[in-house]
Design a protein around this motif. Structure first.
Motif, PDB file in Angstrom:
ATOM      1  N   VAL A  70       6.401  11.421  -0.395  1.00  0.00           N
ATOM      2  CA  VAL A  70       5.382  12.388   0.005  1.00  0.00           C
ATOM      3  C   VAL A  70       4.100  12.042  -0.729  1.00  0.00           C
ATOM      4  CG1 VAL A  70       4.704  14.823   0.002  1.00  0.00           C
ATOM      5  CG2 VAL A  70       7.081  14.191   0.469  1.00  0.00           C
ATOM      6  N   VAL A  71       3.008  11.876   0.015  1.00  0.00           N
ATOM      7  CA  VAL A  71       1.743  11.415  -0.560  1.00  0.00           C
ATOM      8  C   VAL A  71       0.686  12.493  -0.402  1.00  0.00           C
ATOM      9  CG1 VAL A  71      -0.044   9.637  -0.511  1.00  0.00           C
ATOM     10  CG2 VAL A  71       2.330   9.031   0.025  1.00  0.00           C
ATOM     11  N   TRP A  72      -0.048  12.766  -1.491  1.00  0.00           N
ATOM     12  CA  TRP A  72      -1.189  13.687  -1.472  1.00  0.00           C
ATOM     13  C   TRP A  72      -2.434  12.937  -1.932  1.00  0.00           C
ATOM     14  CZ3 TRP A  72      -4.578  14.821  -5.373  1.00  0.00           C
ATOM     15  CH2 TRP A  72      -5.487  15.866  -5.142  1.00  0.00           C
ATOM     16  N   GLY A  73      -3.566  13.298  -1.411  1.00  0.00           N
ATOM     17  CA  GLY A  73      -4.845  12.824  -1.942  1.00  0.00           C
ATOM     18  C   GLY A  73      -5.532  11.801  -1.085  1.00  0.00           C
ATOM     19  N   ASP A  74      -4.790  11.027  -0.311  1.00  0.00           N
ATOM     20  CA  ASP A  74      -5.375  10.004   0.546  1.00  0.00           C
ATOM     21  C   ASP A  74      -4.238   9.359   1.321  1.00  0.00           C
ATOM     22  OD1 ASP A  74      -7.224   8.391   1.763  1.00  0.00           O
ATOM     23  OD2 ASP A  74      -8.113   7.635  -0.089  1.00  0.00           O
ATOM     24  N   THR A  75      -4.591   8.474   2.225  1.00  0.00           N
ATOM     25  CA  THR A  75      -3.589   7.755   3.000  1.00  0.00           C
ATOM     26  C   THR A  75      -3.303   6.417   2.343  1.00  0.00           C
ATOM     27  OG1 THR A  75      -4.373   8.793   5.039  1.00  0.00           O
ATOM     28  CG2 THR A  75      -3.022   6.807   5.263  1.00  0.00           C
ATOM     29  N   VAL A  76      -2.033   6.100   2.149  1.00  0.00           N
ATOM     30  CA  VAL A  76      -1.655   4.787   1.630  1.00  0.00           C
ATOM     31  C   VAL A  76      -2.019   3.735   2.669  1.00  0.00           C
ATOM     32  CG1 VAL A  76       0.269   3.343   0.887  1.00  0.00           C
ATOM     33  CG2 VAL A  76       0.203   5.756   0.246  1.00  0.00           C
ATOM     34  N   PRO A  77      -2.692   2.645   2.263  1.00  0.00           N
ATOM     35  CA  PRO A  77      -3.138   1.647   3.246  1.00  0.00           C
ATOM     36  C   PRO A  77      -2.028   1.116   4.137  1.00  0.00           C
ATOM     37  CG  PRO A  77      -4.079   1.203   1.080  1.00  0.00           C
ATOM     38  CD  PRO A  77      -3.102   2.306   0.899  1.00  0.00           C
ATOM     39  N   ASP A  78      -0.828   0.943   3.588  1.00  0.00           N
ATOM     40  CA  ASP A  78       0.272   0.362   4.355  1.00  0.00           C
ATOM     41  C   ASP A  78       1.572   1.051   3.940  1.00  0.00           C
ATOM     42  OD1 ASP A  78       2.176  -1.184   5.614  1.00  0.00           O
ATOM     43  OD2 ASP A  78       1.219  -3.093   5.145  1.00  0.00           O
ATOM     44  N   THR A  79       1.921   2.133   4.640  1.00  0.00           N
ATOM     45  CA  THR A  79       3.113   2.892   4.263  1.00  0.00           C
ATOM     46  C   THR A  79       4.388   2.109   4.535  1.00  0.00           C
ATOM     47  OG1 THR A  79       3.051   3.990   6.423  1.00  0.00           O
ATOM     48  CG2 THR A  79       2.012   5.131   4.566  1.00  0.00           C
ATOM     49  N   SER A 101       8.994  -0.437   2.012  1.00  0.00           N
ATOM     50  CA  SER A 101       9.769  -1.682   1.895  1.00  0.00           C
ATOM     51  C   SER A 101       9.823  -2.161   0.452  1.00  0.00           C
ATOM     52  CB  SER A 101       9.153  -2.761   2.787  1.00  0.00           C
ATOM     53  OG  SER A 101       9.796  -3.997   2.596  1.00  0.00           O
ATOM     54  N   ASP A 102       8.687  -2.131  -0.243  1.00  0.00           N
ATOM     55  CA  ASP A 102       8.658  -2.588  -1.634  1.00  0.00           C
ATOM     56  C   ASP A 102       9.465  -1.662  -2.542  1.00  0.00           C
ATOM     57  OD1 ASP A 102       7.083  -4.635  -0.757  1.00  0.00           O
ATOM     58  OD2 ASP A 102       5.254  -4.008  -1.791  1.00  0.00           O
ATOM     59  N   LEU A 103       9.329  -0.355  -2.344  1.00  0.00           N
ATOM     60  CA  LEU A 103      10.111   0.586  -3.144  1.00  0.00           C
ATOM     61  C   LEU A 103      11.602   0.397  -2.897  1.00  0.00           C
ATOM     62  CD1 LEU A 103       7.990   3.870  -2.821  1.00  0.00           C
ATOM     63  CD2 LEU A 103       8.192   2.395  -4.824  1.00  0.00           C
ATOM     64  N   GLN A 104      11.954   0.157  -1.641  1.00  0.00           N
ATOM     65  CA  GLN A 104      13.358  -0.064  -1.299  1.00  0.00           C
ATOM     66  C   GLN A 104      13.926  -1.265  -2.057  1.00  0.00           C
ATOM     67  OE1 GLN A 104      14.122  -1.598   2.661  1.00  0.00           O
ATOM     68  NE2 GLN A 104      15.982  -0.359   2.840  1.00  0.00           N
ATOM     69  N   ASP A 163       0.503  -2.863 -10.133  1.00  0.00           N
ATOM     70  CA  ASP A 163       0.561  -1.814 -11.147  1.00  0.00           C
ATOM     71  C   ASP A 163       1.295  -0.583 -10.632  1.00  0.00           C
ATOM     72  OD1 ASP A 163      -0.759  -3.313 -13.025  1.00  0.00           O
ATOM     73  OD2 ASP A 163      -2.720  -2.390 -12.687  1.00  0.00           O
ATOM     74  N   PHE A 164       1.045  -0.235  -9.363  1.00  0.00           N
ATOM     75  CA  PHE A 164       1.738   0.923  -8.796  1.00  0.00           C
ATOM     76  C   PHE A 164       3.239   0.676  -8.729  1.00  0.00           C
ATOM     77  CE2 PHE A 164       3.700   3.153  -5.259  1.00  0.00           C
ATOM     78  CZ  PHE A 164       3.394   4.466  -5.580  1.00  0.00           C
ATOM     79  N   LEU A 165       3.629  -0.510  -8.317  1.00  0.00           N
ATOM     80  CA  LEU A 165       5.055  -0.821  -8.222  1.00  0.00           C
ATOM     81  C   LEU A 165       5.728  -0.771  -9.589  1.00  0.00           C
ATOM     82  CD1 LEU A 165       5.158  -3.729  -5.607  1.00  0.00           C
ATOM     83  CD2 LEU A 165       5.540  -1.280  -5.231  1.00  0.00           C
TER      84      LEU A 165
END
Length: 588
Positions: free
Chosen positions: A183-192, A197-200, A255-257
């Protein structure tokens, strides 16, 4: 079956930043003392959440008003006479961090420790939460849904399950057989699609190490802001605060990952395998342990490592990031003053309350703990001829303490010695219980050596070798300060020329040798000079013009990188591949 504690959280006037809470406690003792925690697990600072509570009232089972008395900073007392009691109150929430709560016209986010009163008598009961949200908003939490309510088995689980409420559309993926929601707040992630996929891949890499996942469902709460960064782990969820602009470039995405990887690894390392000093949580005061370095620093070691293992970072990039960590450590004079064990123990008053002197007097248990975890991994591999490493230590701790009974203060060291097959007290004496410089010789086991150089600029993070230049490299002058804003001294480093000459924190820069200078100019013009040169600094100190003469020192070699040895043995190459899962590359 015992009754449950019921809460109703309303946010029908979100612009007020006030959550309206109703807490109903089942019949029990004659006197009901309802309390709010002073801290939240995972963030070791007394934050006094009760300061945001207002408009407290109480009523009995028939709706009759009851007298409620505030008896200390976090406790409200009601003469319940053994009956059900309902407390109504409001909580001001206008601080968007992963540790607090925030309500405005775009969403509502709350951590249980900031909102939910509890009693010691009912702490072990089931706790049910119903959320009244504005039209079009949905509530998200990792807790089980039971009709319109979210159900927690006890108060500890409730506190460990933050809520996000808003007009969000969640993204989902399945990893290791478990549903994950983002769940994302504040803006749209450029490539959900890429995000999921990366989190998986990271989740599956961690699940492989432990042989599966310890929960049935997981929730990522992502908050994209202008510049803030941070994360807080929970038993089946995490809250991640990250600069929205960072997701637009490769370094920021990386950094996010690593942030997500860090908080996810806490599923095992502190949420379930935890220091015995935190069992059970005492929400009324500080909970002291000298093991935070292993649980936070160790997790910091693994956050990059699992991005690598997921195939989302190269081994060379991993070594660069580890070199940057080493560089930060060696730029912190406090490493010579505070041990890693003490840094863990006094996090309540040091790590979360930094000031201008902190770099001189303290070391982060995240920072040094990450380096010590890397050294311990290599030490275990060297001692067992690569048969075992830190993964084996983590699995042993999981097998032995995954029931949440708690790791004793000597438990990590004892388990490490068991994995190594020999006593490791000398390693822990030096790395954890002393302020000696760390022994980096173990890097030779994997064909690496630690090297040092001066920083090229204030933005130089280390991690890479010096640029190739023709001719002799001239030593550069060094003042020994850090700056903030455009023209103010933030820290005067211990033993530096600036300290010896009498420059102070908050001195406002005016000129160097009679020429106007700002913060960036001060550092660059000092480096243009040579060690032993004298400069005349003009500053405003408490609005008074002051002149200070400084004899410059030599810029220290505190930028660190990991260099490959020129002629590695086959054993070193094999050890390197066993460590990072990548074949050895000859230095270019």
């Amino acid at each position: 079956m015992p009754e449950a504690v019921h809460y109703r959280v309303s946010m029908l006037r979100p612009h007020s930043h006030l959550f309206e809470v109703e807490a109903t406690f089942p019949a029990g003792p004659d006197v009901l003392d309802a309390m709010l925690p002073v801290w939240t697990p995972g963030s070791y600072l007394v934050r006094e959440f009760a300061r945001q509570v207002q408009d407290m009232s109480a009523m009995g089972p028939g709706g009759e008003p009851l007298a409620v008395q505030r008896v200390d900073k976090r406790t409200w007392r009601v003469q319940a006479r053994g009956h059900t009691v309902t407390l109504r109150y409001r909580v001001y929430a206008n601080e968007l961090t992963v540790r607090t709560s925030h309500l405005d016209g775009s969403h509502g986010y709350f951590n249980g420790a900031t909102l939910f009163l509890y009693t010691e008598a009912t702490r072990g009961l089931e706790h049910l939460v119903t959320v009244d949200a504005p039209a079009g908003w949905r509530a998200f939490a990792a807790l089980e849904r039971r009709g319109e309510a979210f159900a927690a088995k006890d108060y500890d689980e409730l506190v460990d399950s933050p809520f996000e409420v808003g007009p969000h559309t969640p993204h989902t993926f399945t990893a290791a057989g478990v549903l994950h929601e983002v769940v994302v707040w504040g803006d749209t992630v450029p490539d959900t699609t890429r995000l999921c996929s990366d989190l998986q891949r990271i989740v599956e890499a961690q699940a492989r190490m432990y042989g599966g996942l310890p929960m049935r469902r997981y929730l990522f709460l992502v908050y994209l802001t202008d510049k803030s960064r941070g994360g807080l782990e929970h038993k089946a969820s995490t809250s991640l605060l990250f600069p929205r602009a960072g997701l637009q470039n490769a370094r920021g995405w990386e950094d996010f990952l690593t942030l997500a990887s860090h908080e996810y690894f806490h599923l095992w390392n502190i949420k379930r395998v935890k220091p015995r000093a935190l069992v059970p949580f005492d929400y009324s005061q500080e909970n002291y342990t000298s093991l935070l370095w292993a649980f936070e620093g160790g997790t910091s070691y693994y956050d990059n490592l699992f991005v690598l293992r997921a195939g989302l970072m190269s081994d060379n990039r991993y070594l660069t990031r580890l070199g940057e960590t080493l560089s930060t450590l060696h730029a912190t004079p406090g490493r010579k003053t505070q041990t890693l064990a003490e840094a863990s123990l006094v996090s309540w008053v040091k790590h979360y309350r930094p000031d201008e002197h902190s770099p001189n007097s303290a070391i982060s248990y995240y920072l040094k703990g990450e380096v010590v975890a890397a050294l311990l991994d290599l030490e275990l591999r060297r001692a067992t001829d690569n048969a075992r490493g830190l993964d084996d230590l983590m699995r042993l701790l999981w097998h032995r303490y995954g029931d949440e009974s708690g790791v004793p203060e000597d438990g990590v060291e004892a388990a490490a010695s068991e994995v190594a097959g020999k006593e490791l007290s000398a390693f822990f004496d030096r790395a954890v219980r002393s302020t000696e410089e760390l022994d980096y010789s173990v890097f030779s086991h994997v064909g690496l050596e630690v090297r040092f150089r001066p920083r090229e600029s204030s933005s130089d993070k280390g991690g890479t070798p010096p640029p190739r230049v023709k001719g002799e490299v001239r030593p550069r002058g060094w003042l020994g300060v850090t700056t903030k804003g455009s023209a103010t001294i933030a820290t005067v480093l211990e033993g530096s020329p600036a300290q010896e000459a009498g420059l102070y924190v908050d001195d406002e820069l005016v000129a160097l040798d009679g020429w106007k200078v700002d913060a960036a100019g001060l550092l660059s013009r000092s480096e243009d000079k040579s060690p032993g040169d004298t400069v005349r600094l003009t500053v405003f100190r408490r609005d008074r013009l002051v002149e200070v003469t400084v004899t410059l020192g030599q810029k220290p070699s505190d930028a660190v990188w990991l260099a490959r040895v020129e002629k590695p043995t086959d054993a070193q190459k094999a050890a390197y591949q066993a460590w990072l899962g990548a074949p050895w590359e000859e230095p270019g």
